[in-house]
Write a protein that holds these residues in place. Structure first.
Motif, mmCIF file in Angstrom:
data_model
loop_
_atom_site.group_PDB
_atom_site.id
_atom_site.type_symbol
_atom_site.label_atom_id
_atom_site.label_comp_id
_atom_site.label_asym_id
_atom_site.label_seq_id
_atom_site.Cartn_x
_atom_site.Cartn_y
_atom_site.Cartn_z
ATOM 1 N N UNK A 125 0.806 -1.225 0.000
ATOM 2 C CA UNK A 125 0.000 0.000 0.000
ATOM 3 C C UNK A 125 0.841 1.277 0.000
ATOM 4 N N UNK A 126 2.164 1.143 0.035
ATOM 5 C CA UNK A 126 3.129 2.221 -0.174
ATOM 6 C C UNK A 126 3.263 3.221 0.966
ATOM 7 N N UNK A 127 2.177 3.641 1.593
ATOM 8 C CA UNK A 127 2.266 4.702 2.595
ATOM 9 C C UNK A 127 2.413 4.276 4.037
ATOM 10 N N UNK A 128 1.923 3.105 4.446
ATOM 11 C CA UNK A 128 1.858 2.788 5.873
ATOM 12 C C UNK A 128 3.191 2.764 6.611
ATOM 13 N N UNK A 129 4.294 2.482 5.916
ATOM 14 C CA UNK A 129 5.566 2.423 6.639
ATOM 15 C C UNK A 129 5.981 3.788 7.174
ATOM 16 N N UNK A 130 5.389 4.874 6.643
ATOM 17 C CA UNK A 130 5.734 6.211 7.124
ATOM 18 C C UNK A 130 5.315 6.395 8.576
ATOM 19 N N UNK A 131 4.115 5.925 8.919
ATOM 20 C CA UNK A 131 3.671 6.010 10.300
ATOM 21 C C UNK A 131 4.509 5.146 11.224
ATOM 22 N N UNK A 132 4.966 3.983 10.735
ATOM 23 C CA UNK A 132 5.831 3.125 11.542
ATOM 24 C C UNK A 132 7.103 3.862 11.947
ATOM 25 N N UNK A 133 7.659 4.624 11.017
ATOM 26 C CA UNK A 133 8.872 5.385 11.326
ATOM 27 C C UNK A 133 8.614 6.372 12.450
ATOM 28 N N UNK A 134 7.415 6.973 12.462
ATOM 29 C CA UNK A 134 7.063 7.863 13.576
ATOM 30 C C UNK A 134 7.141 7.119 14.896
ATOM 31 N N UNK A 135 6.614 5.880 14.925
ATOM 32 C CA UNK A 135 6.635 5.100 16.157
ATOM 33 C C UNK A 135 8.035 4.718 16.591
ATOM 34 N N UNK A 136 8.871 4.346 15.632
ATOM 35 C CA UNK A 136 10.263 4.032 15.950
ATOM 36 C C UNK A 136 10.951 5.235 16.583
ATOM 37 N N UNK A 137 10.745 6.406 15.988
ATOM 38 C CA UNK A 137 11.380 7.624 16.495
ATOM 39 C C UNK A 137 10.798 8.032 17.847
ATOM 40 N N UNK A 178 13.863 11.009 9.325
ATOM 41 C CA UNK A 178 14.271 11.570 8.049
ATOM 42 C C UNK A 178 13.434 10.898 6.963
ATOM 43 N N UNK A 179 12.585 11.683 6.315
ATOM 44 C CA UNK A 179 11.689 11.194 5.276
ATOM 45 C C UNK A 179 12.402 11.343 3.931
ATOM 46 N N UNK A 236 21.307 15.060 17.988
ATOM 47 C CA UNK A 236 21.460 15.998 19.106
ATOM 48 C C UNK A 236 20.334 17.021 19.158
ATOM 49 N N UNK A 237 19.677 17.218 18.032
ATOM 50 C CA UNK A 237 18.548 18.166 17.962
ATOM 51 C C UNK A 237 17.384 17.455 17.272
ATOM 52 N N UNK A 238 16.638 16.625 18.020
ATOM 53 C CA UNK A 238 15.596 15.787 17.397
ATOM 54 C C UNK A 238 14.546 16.614 16.669
ATOM 55 N N UNK A 239 14.289 16.218 15.415
ATOM 56 C CA UNK A 239 13.294 16.907 14.592
ATOM 57 C C UNK A 239 13.124 16.107 13.309
ATOM 58 N N UNK A 240 11.996 16.237 12.637
ATOM 59 C CA UNK A 240 11.835 15.566 11.351
ATOM 60 C C UNK A 240 12.397 16.406 10.202
ATOM 61 N N UNK A 241 12.854 15.719 9.169
ATOM 62 C CA UNK A 241 13.434 16.394 8.000
ATOM 63 C C UNK A 241 12.994 15.665 6.741
ATOM 64 N N UNK A 242 12.672 16.425 5.711
ATOM 65 C CA UNK A 242 12.411 15.870 4.381
ATOM 66 C C UNK A 242 13.699 15.922 3.570
ATOM 67 N N UNK A 243 14.060 14.801 2.942
ATOM 68 C CA UNK A 243 15.197 14.780 2.020
ATOM 69 C C UNK A 243 14.719 14.217 0.694
ATOM 70 N N UNK A 244 14.616 15.076 -0.298
ATOM 71 C CA UNK A 244 14.237 14.634 -1.645
ATOM 72 C C UNK A 244 15.490 14.254 -2.418
#
Length: 664
Positions: A125-137, A178-179, A236-244
């Motif tokens: 389904x392509x998208x669900x692993x994104x939420x899993x990464x949130x849980x890991x973090x 990191x997305x 050291x500075x927890x935050x989400x980041x988009x990397x295209x």
């Protein structure tokens, strides 16, 4: 080869030895690709999703992570598996559908994970692993670990609602994710201009309140250095980041689909930008290595691939084993009863019993995290979590955005890093927003690759309160139909607390249904101390010999009202759990009474009680003195107006049906 990503933290310089390591890491997935395409033509594997020409993305980003940090992969991330040194014979066995593969032949290609290698694979389904990464973090953040989670999505997959939800949750909670967006220009045959209306995913960053960077995904040095700079900073500075990572899919979405839809000359244009050829030119130009040494490295890799393929080929063709299929459905769990340490009881409403259960579960399981809309300061719309945030803190009792899919995925991610979670659906009806996560991820993950899903989903359910078709549905059958889920449905305060505490002990996914109409109308004596009620053990509410009545939830109370009114010699059985359900208690009763009436608030078509009817009819037909009777709601949506809702529900029909059965 210089990064063009503006505003980045300082990027690391590389030694010649690191350049060589990058090259070795690049050639492994490329040479495996070459071999797999041959095996595909020979019929030795059934499908192949090619990452040919995109190796710099997988290799560069994964090598920039620490080995103890999780990566959530997609179709074209072979380079992640090879960079994490997954044994190739086991990987090839996976591709061949053999028992020695990661999913024991149950899933294909890269639809698997390996906790040992800190990899969590995708589902289709392509998208669900994104939420899993949130849980890991989130798990790392709660524990104070300076770790980052990485997750890949494609430019097409980024159109899924899961993408929005996962990024929104990560931003609101400040999660170190990191997305990585592999922008390879096409989603199967659909070009990017038909997927989204912008030139770069960096425009998404400000909208979500996070940083966003874009790099040349065919430049291994730029990808690696940029990712390394970001992950070092994020620890050291927890935050989400988009990397295209801008790249191109040289081959088809999968080999069978081909590339005829590409405009003429496009493949040739991108072939000149091949990341491996570019890197080889850089290495030679800078005297880091030479062509002879590169050929020697490639020959060594080819031999290793051939040797590992020989091992995989030696594994026998998998044979069906029914016992193994059932055994692997759930993580092992000793479903014993835990007795309270004293005889002390208190009179509680059902909502208060659930609150007591949640409190004692939080005390018993320090790794337990509660999540849901408005459950923190407000205590939830039904007040089941009232005061728990003040007692256990905001880290463990968390208000969530309206992102059911991402939060359920977060629960699974938390499970992978060793935590437990509860997700409260504000109303059971709203669970449809997270349906894929439940029925395709939570339910299947242990059967697929042995990872348990330690998630309890609380489901305020049921009608009778004039709440209409979107706050009153009985949707338990959606989940009893899905192998891999346990489904619990208490009817009274004592069972509600005991079953809830058992649900938190169980390492498997549990759908926990709570009838809203019973929250404050039903009271009873509840043990004060910690205890549990085992799953799969029905309760005989009333003994009888003239007929057997089987029900659950609100049906227990409505049925008992009618039985008392008729002064009928009817045995009333409360199922308590629907998966697993207690066949033996029902069978023993039916053998005694010869009559069976099944009562459910759900609609007739596809309802759970039909499963009971089918099995009893098949196995106990000779013991029946009358047809099995079903009493259910109408096969329509639930209306709002009280007179209409009363006609929809089964309770006004129950007395007549029971009398007919007794007189048969």
């Amino acid at each position: 080869m210089k990064s063009e990503a503006a505003g980045l933290p300082e990027q690391p310089s590389l030694t010649n030895e690191q350049y060589i390591d990058l090259y070795k890491a690049m050639i492994i997935p490329r040479l495996i690709e070459d071999k797999m395409l041959i095996l595909l033509r020979q019929g030795r594997i059934s499908k192949w999703f090619s990452g040919y020409g995109q190796e710099a993305v997988s290799v560069g980003t994964s090598l920039a992570m620490n080995e103890d940090e999780f990566i959530c992969t997609m179709h074209r991330n072979l380079g992640v598996f090879t960079s994490r040194k997954v044994p190739l014979n086991k990987l090839f066995a996976q591709f061949q559908g053999k028992l020695e593969g990661f999913t024991k032949g149950r899933d294909r290609s890269f639809h698997f994970g390996s906790k040992e290698h800190k990899i969590v694979g995708m589902i289709s389904h392509l998208g669900p692993q994104l939420g899993l990464a949130d849980g890991l973090a989130l798990g790392h953040l709660i524990d104070g670990d300076q770790k980052v989670a990485m997750v890949y999505t494609g430019d097409g997959g980024a159109s899924e609602g899961d993408f929005h939800e996962a990024l929104n949750v990560a931003s609101v909670w400040g999660l170190p994710v990191i997305f990585v967006i592999e922008n390879n220009q096409w989603g199967l045959s659909t070009p990017s201009r038909e997927q989204f209306n912008f030139d770069s995913f960096t425009v998404k960053g400000p909208a979500y309140g996070m940083e966003a960077y874009s790099v040349d995904g065919n430049d291994i040095i730029e990808v690696y250095r940029t990712t390394r700079a970001l992950t070092d900073s994020m620890r050291s500075n927890p935050r989400p980041v988009i990397l295209e990572c801008k790249t191109f899919r040289i081959r088809g979405h999968e080999e069978a689909s081909g590339t005829k839809y590409y405009p003429e000359g496009l493949i040739e244009e991108w072939t000149t930008k091949d990341p491996l050829k570019r890197f080889e030119a850089f290495l030679i130009e800078n005297n880091i290595t030479n062509e002879k040494e590169m050929q020697s490295m490639q020959a060594e890799v080819k031999k290793h691939i051939a040797d590992e393929l020989d091992v995989a080929d030696s594994y026998p063709v998998i044979q069906f084993d029914e016992e193994r299929e059932f055994r692997d459905l759930f993580a092992p769990f000793d479903n014993e009863e835990v007795h309270p340490s004293s005889d002390k009881v208190e009179e509680l409403r059902m909502i208060d019993a659930i609150h007591s259960g949640l409190t004692q579960a939080m005390e018993a399981h320090p790794e337990l995290v509660l999540m849901g809309q408005d459950i923190a300061d407000y205590g939830g719309v039904f007040k089941a979590t009232d005061g728990l945030m003040q007692k256990f803190g905001k880290a463990r009792v968390r208000n969530t955005p309206l992102c059911e899919a991402a939060i359920l995925g977060t629960g699974l991610g938390l499970s992978i890093v060793g935590k437990k979670s509860m997700v409260e659906m504000q109303f059971a009806d709203f669970v449809t927003e997270g349906f894929t996560q439940i029925v395709n991820n939570l339910a299947k993950i242990h059967w697929r690759w042995g990872q348990n899903a330690d998630v309890v989903v609380r489901m305020p359910t049921g009608a009778g309160v004039a709440a209409g078709p979107f706050h009153s549905q009985s949707n338990e059958a959606w989940f009893t139909h899905t192998p891999g889920l346990k489904v619990v449905y208490p009817s009274n305060p004592a069972d509600a607390k005991g079953l809830l505490l058992q649900a938190f002990r169980d390492p498997n996914p549990v759908m926990f249904f709570e009838h809203k109409g019973l929250y404050r109308s039903e009271t009873g004596e509840v043990p004060t101390e910690y205890y549990t009620v085992p799953f799969g053990r029905a309760s005989i509410v009333k003994a009888g010999s003239a007929a057997t009545l089987v029900t659950y939830g609100m049906g227990v109370h409505k049925s008992m009202d009618i039985v008392r009114e008729l002064d009928a010699d009817v045995e009333v059985i409360d199922l308590r759990t629907l998966v697993p359900w207690d066949y033996e208690t029902i069978a023993t009763s039916v053998r005694k009474t010869g009559r069976l009436i099944l009562v459910s608030e759900d609609v007739r078509s596809g309802g759970f009680i039909n499963d009971i009817s089918a099995r009893v009819g098949e196995e106990l037909f000779t013991h029946l003195d009358a047809p099995i009777v079903h009493v259910t709601s109408l096969d329509t949506p639930i209306p709002f107006a009280s007179p209409l809702e009363g006609g929809f529900l089964p309770w006004n029909r129950l007395k007549e049906k029971l009398e007919m059965l007794l007189e048969y």
